[in-house]
Design an enzyme around this catalytic site. Structure first.
Site, PDB file in Angstrom:
ATOM      1  N   THR A  84       1.053   6.574  13.385  1.00  0.00           N
ATOM      2  CA  THR A  84       0.504   5.520  12.530  1.00  0.00           C
ATOM      3  C   THR A  84       1.049   4.166  12.972  1.00  0.00           C
ATOM      4  OG1 THR A  84       0.449   7.094  10.701  1.00  0.00           O
ATOM      5  CG2 THR A  84       0.148   4.790  10.138  1.00  0.00           C
ATOM      6  N   ALA A  85       2.326   4.118  13.315  1.00  0.00           N
ATOM      7  CA  ALA A  85       2.936   2.858  13.768  1.00  0.00           C
ATOM      8  C   ALA A  85       2.240   2.344  15.026  1.00  0.00           C
ATOM      9  CB  ALA A  85       4.419   3.067  14.044  1.00  0.00           C
ATOM     10  N   LYS A 144       0.846  -1.196   0.000  1.00  0.00           N
ATOM     11  CA  LYS A 144       0.000   0.000   0.000  1.00  0.00           C
ATOM     12  C   LYS A 144       0.881   1.245   0.000  1.00  0.00           C
ATOM     13  CE  LYS A 144      -1.825   3.040   2.569  1.00  0.00           C
ATOM     14  NZ  LYS A 144      -1.886   4.213   1.667  1.00  0.00           N
ATOM     15  N   CYS A 149      13.839  10.725   6.544  1.00  0.00           N
ATOM     16  CA  CYS A 149      13.753  10.240   7.922  1.00  0.00           C
ATOM     17  C   CYS A 149      15.100  10.334   8.637  1.00  0.00           C
ATOM     18  CB  CYS A 149      13.268   8.808   7.940  1.00  0.00           C
ATOM     19  SG  CYS A 149      14.322   7.696   6.998  1.00  0.00           S
ATOM     20  N   GLU A 185       9.802   1.142  10.655  1.00  0.00           N
ATOM     21  CA  GLU A 185      10.868   2.120  10.364  1.00  0.00           C
ATOM     22  C   GLU A 185      10.248   3.497  10.447  1.00  0.00           C
ATOM     23  OE1 GLU A 185      12.359   0.852   6.569  1.00  0.00           O
ATOM     24  OE2 GLU A 185      13.359  -0.867   7.435  1.00  0.00           O
ATOM     25  N   GLU A 229       9.959  15.767  15.271  1.00  0.00           N
ATOM     26  CA  GLU A 229      10.340  15.711  13.859  1.00  0.00           C
ATOM     27  C   GLU A 229       9.492  16.696  13.041  1.00  0.00           C
ATOM     28  OE1 GLU A 229       9.061  12.273  11.538  1.00  0.00           O
ATOM     29  OE2 GLU A 229      11.115  12.040  10.829  1.00  0.00           O
ATOM     30  N   GLY A 276       6.956   4.891   8.182  1.00  0.00           N
ATOM     31  CA  GLY A 276       6.093   6.061   8.320  1.00  0.00           C
ATOM     32  C   GLY A 276       6.257   6.690   9.690  1.00  0.00           C
TER      33      GLY A 276
HETATM   34  P1  NAP Z   1       2.365   8.249   7.809  1.00  0.00           P
HETATM   35  O1  NAP Z   1       1.371   9.343   7.840  1.00  0.00           O
HETATM   36  O2  NAP Z   1       2.555   7.432   9.024  1.00  0.00           O
HETATM   37  O3  NAP Z   1       1.980   7.345   6.555  1.00  0.00           O
HETATM   38  C1  NAP Z   1       2.762   6.268   6.129  1.00  0.00           C
HETATM   39  C2  NAP Z   1       1.893   5.262   5.432  1.00  0.00           C
HETATM   40  O4  NAP Z   1       0.967   4.713   6.368  1.00  0.00           O
HETATM   41  C3  NAP Z   1       1.044   5.853   4.311  1.00  0.00           C
HETATM   42  O5  NAP Z   1       0.963   4.930   3.261  1.00  0.00           O
HETATM   43  C4  NAP Z   1      -0.286   6.028   4.991  1.00  0.00           C
HETATM   44  O6  NAP Z   1      -1.370   6.078   4.114  1.00  0.00           O
HETATM   45  C5  NAP Z   1      -0.329   4.782   5.842  1.00  0.00           C
HETATM   46  N1  NAP Z   1      -1.317   4.821   6.909  1.00  0.00           N
HETATM   47  C6  NAP Z   1      -1.869   5.894   7.536  1.00  0.00           C
HETATM   48  N2  NAP Z   1      -2.766   5.484   8.469  1.00  0.00           N
HETATM   49  C7  NAP Z   1      -2.783   4.142   8.427  1.00  0.00           C
HETATM   50  C8  NAP Z   1      -3.502   3.142   9.144  1.00  0.00           C
HETATM   51  N3  NAP Z   1      -4.388   3.445  10.081  1.00  0.00           N
HETATM   52  N4  NAP Z   1      -3.259   1.848   8.854  1.00  0.00           N
HETATM   53  C9  NAP Z   1      -2.370   1.512   7.908  1.00  0.00           C
HETATM   54  N5  NAP Z   1      -1.678   2.413   7.185  1.00  0.00           N
HETATM   55  C10 NAP Z   1      -1.868   3.712   7.449  1.00  0.00           C
HETATM   56  O7  NAP Z   1       3.801   8.814   7.454  1.00  0.00           O
HETATM   57  P2  NAP Z   1       4.161   9.846   6.302  1.00  0.00           P
HETATM   58  O8  NAP Z   1       3.815  11.205   6.769  1.00  0.00           O
HETATM   59  O9  NAP Z   1       3.615   9.360   5.021  1.00  0.00           O
HETATM   60  O10 NAP Z   1       5.726   9.660   6.222  1.00  0.00           O
HETATM   61  C11 NAP Z   1       6.614  10.435   6.932  1.00  0.00           C
HETATM   62  C12 NAP Z   1       7.118   9.688   8.138  1.00  0.00           C
HETATM   63  O11 NAP Z   1       7.790   8.511   7.703  1.00  0.00           O
HETATM   64  C13 NAP Z   1       8.152  10.484   8.904  1.00  0.00           C
HETATM   65  O12 NAP Z   1       7.938  10.317  10.271  1.00  0.00           O
HETATM   66  C14 NAP Z   1       9.458   9.839   8.481  1.00  0.00           C
HETATM   67  O13 NAP Z   1      10.507  10.006   9.387  1.00  0.00           O
HETATM   68  C15 NAP Z   1       9.060   8.424   8.349  1.00  0.00           C
HETATM   69  N6  NAP Z   1      10.026   7.708   7.513  1.00  0.00           N
HETATM   70  C16 NAP Z   1      10.836   6.765   8.100  1.00  0.00           C
HETATM   71  C17 NAP Z   1      11.780   6.097   7.350  1.00  0.00           C
HETATM   72  C18 NAP Z   1      12.669   5.053   7.949  1.00  0.00           C
HETATM   73  O14 NAP Z   1      13.235   4.277   7.199  1.00  0.00           O
HETATM   74  N7  NAP Z   1      12.829   5.001   9.268  1.00  0.00           N
HETATM   75  C19 NAP Z   1      11.914   6.376   5.988  1.00  0.00           C
HETATM   76  C20 NAP Z   1      11.090   7.341   5.431  1.00  0.00           C
HETATM   77  C21 NAP Z   1      10.137   7.983   6.205  1.00  0.00           C
HETATM   78  P3  NAP Z   1      -1.905   7.460   3.477  1.00  0.00           P
HETATM   79  O15 NAP Z   1      -0.902   8.514   3.748  1.00  0.00           O
HETATM   80  O16 NAP Z   1      -2.027   7.123   2.051  1.00  0.00           O
HETATM   81  O17 NAP Z   1      -3.220   7.752   4.114  1.00  0.00           O
END
Ligand code: NAP
Ligand code: MG
Length: 487
Positions: free
Chosen positions: A238-239, A181, A289, A256, A384, A234
């Protein structure tokens, strides 16, 4: 642009899901836009629990066949996917840039080659994967990595195809089937990956792609009892939600997550190198990230460091990410711009000083920002931002540097600039971080363990660690011929 397809940068993209080797449309769509100018680029099928269940069912149905496919054949198919990625690098790079606003030149030269490498690396690693047999009172212990089952892979928008394939490749190599997804803000290259995988001959149902809002498809995927692994990249909230949802079935998770990583600059460092490393943190408009967003600089060199930093940062060109000369592109979404600006405004109101930036630019282009006079316990130091916003604090001793570096709830990465290898060793040993870079940044070998400590994640992927996560490890103990003793 229609309900089922769109053309982006001259490339045709199917905007429906990819389930069981078929394109499947949802009754509703959502609009995907480009951060470059905010213009709509596609009407994307908006998945719900129905499509989530269908995708898991498809992944489950073909799992036994894929799991039983000999390793060499799985590896061959993954190399064929890599070939397809290489053939379509230019298309993938252009579509990704329009969709998420990151630099075209880095998509072309760095990201898409890395996407292909993800497939090649895990295909090759699969073939080397073995544990030496060992003996227990004459019995042989034989360790195998057995495929686990359908995996749900959920990825963010900041490096869409790179982060997706860093999970898809090892999951498939391991003999698992996948439901991917992608993030709603940048779903297009995942759909192209489905095309590429089909062209490469990957059997139907082995890779499925479901689009939609996390809040709508998310729970149906992560709470599904037939899902054997969830790998998520993400944000922390969300995690936490996903972990709770996975708890019902005790589905193993790899998480992650975010970071607030430090760059420690000691007075004995090559200051130009330290400045280069610091300015590099604006890459991808700070939507990384691993970004070392907290510059911790030894007092004795702080003034000179800041002078050189400002000189270099002010030469950065912000603008259209398709231009070769652009250094910093836009922020992914207007909502993200508002979020970044909220962090900066609150920091300024709390007494921070903007050395550069400190305000939005035009459209979705946030000005690269450096804030000083920030308190360690303040929001801007602890949370962050995920934008081009750095803070600068000073320290006077190694102890203080380590304390500041470790004093957040995160632990993803840390970067050191020092000319003293013994200091590097001492400090590294005390840092809480999944990755430490000494006098370098972002060097990432797929063989290395990757992940974060504390709220930056759970688990490590990379090399054998990926297979450890995506597989059920099995130890088979065989008695020697003629063995009678049951003790
Ligand atoms: P996010 O809001 O947590 O979203 C990540 C993914 O999770 C998206 O595909 C999102 O879908 C999905 N999601 C949201 N709610 C969900 C639920 N209830 N159940 C299942 N999936 C769900 O994060 P983001 O804002 O896209 O990404 C930025 C974050 O990612 C930052 O905190 C960054 O540090 C982190 N990140 C970490 C790494 C690493 O390797 N450690 C790498 C890159 C990014 P939709 O957005 O489509 O609704
Ligand atoms: Mg988009």
């Amino acid at each position: 642009m229609s309900e089922h397809r769109t053309t982006v940068a001259g490339v045709a993209v199917d905007t429906r899901h990819w389930i069981g080797g078929q394109r499947v449309a949802s009754p509703r769509t959502f609009t995907d836009a480009s951060p470059i100018d905010g213009a709509p680029v596609g009407e994307i099928s908006r998945g719900t629990a129905t499509e989530a269940r269908a995708a898991v069912a498809a992944a489950k149905a073909v799992f036994p066949g894929w799991a039983a496919t000999p390793r060499a054949e799985r590896a061959r198919l993954l190399h064929a996917v890599a070939d397809g990625v290489e053939k379509r690098t230019e298309e993938l790079a252009n579509v990704e840039t329009v969709d998420n606003g990151a630099l075209l030149r880095s998509h072309r030269r760095g990201v898409m080659p890395r996407v292909a490498h993800n497939f090649r690396f895990f295909a090759d690693w699969l073939l080397t994967l073995e544990h030496e047999d060992f003996a227990t009172r004459g019995h042989t212990n034989h360790v195998t990595w057995d495929p686990a089952g359908p995996c749900v892979l959920i990825t963010p928008w900041n490096a869409p195809l790179m982060l997706a394939t860093w999970k898809v490749a090892p999951a498939l190599a391991a003999g698992n089937t996948v439901v991917l997804k992608p993030a709603e803000w940048s779903p297009l290259t995942a759909s192209l990956l489905a095309d590429i995988a089909a062209e490469a001959g990957l059997p139907a149902g082995v890779l499925n792609v479901v689009q939609g809002y996390g809040s709508e498809v998310g729970d149906a995927l992560t709470s599904h009892p037939d899902v054997r692994r969830i790998s998520f990249t993400g944000s922390v909230p969300t995690a936490q939600h996903i972990a709770a949802s996975a708890a019902a079935n005790l589905t193993p998770l790899s998480l992650e997550l975010g970071g607030k990583s430090p760059l420690l600059v000691f007075a004995d460092a090559d200051l130009d190198l330290a400045v280069d490393l610091a300015v590099e943190q604006y890459d991808n408009a700070g939507q990384v990230c691993l970004a070392a967003t907290r510059l911790l600089v030894e007092e004795a060199v702080a003034e000179e460091f800041t002078r050189r930093f400002v000189a270099k940062a002010s030469r950065l060109r912000q603008g259209d990410p398709r231009e070769e000369s652009t250094d910093i592109g836009p922020t992914i979404h207007p909502r993200q711009v508002a979020k970044i600006d909220g962090f900066v405004r609150r920091a300024l109101a709390a007494g921070a000083r903007a050395v550069i930036g400190g305000h939005p630019g035009e459209g979705q282009y946030y000005a690269p920002t450096l804030l000083t006079d920030v308190r360690q316990d303040s929001e801007i130091v602890q949370e962050e931002v995920f934008g081009p916003v750095l803070t600068l604090q000073t320290f006077t001793s190694e102890d203080e540097a380590v304390h500041l570096a470790n004093d957040t709830r995160f632990g993803l990465a840390a970067t050191l600039a020092t000319g003293d290898p013994e200091r590097a060793e001492r400090v590294t040993a005390r840092l809480v971080a999944g990755t430490v870079w000494v006098n370098c940044f972002f060097v990432r070998d797929l063989k290395a363990p990757f992940g974060g400590s504390r709220h930056s994640g759970i688990g490590r992927e990379g090399g054998t660690w990926s297979f450890d996560f995506y597989c059920d490890l099995k130890n088979t103990v065989t008695a020697p011929k003629g063995w009678k003793d049951h003790g």
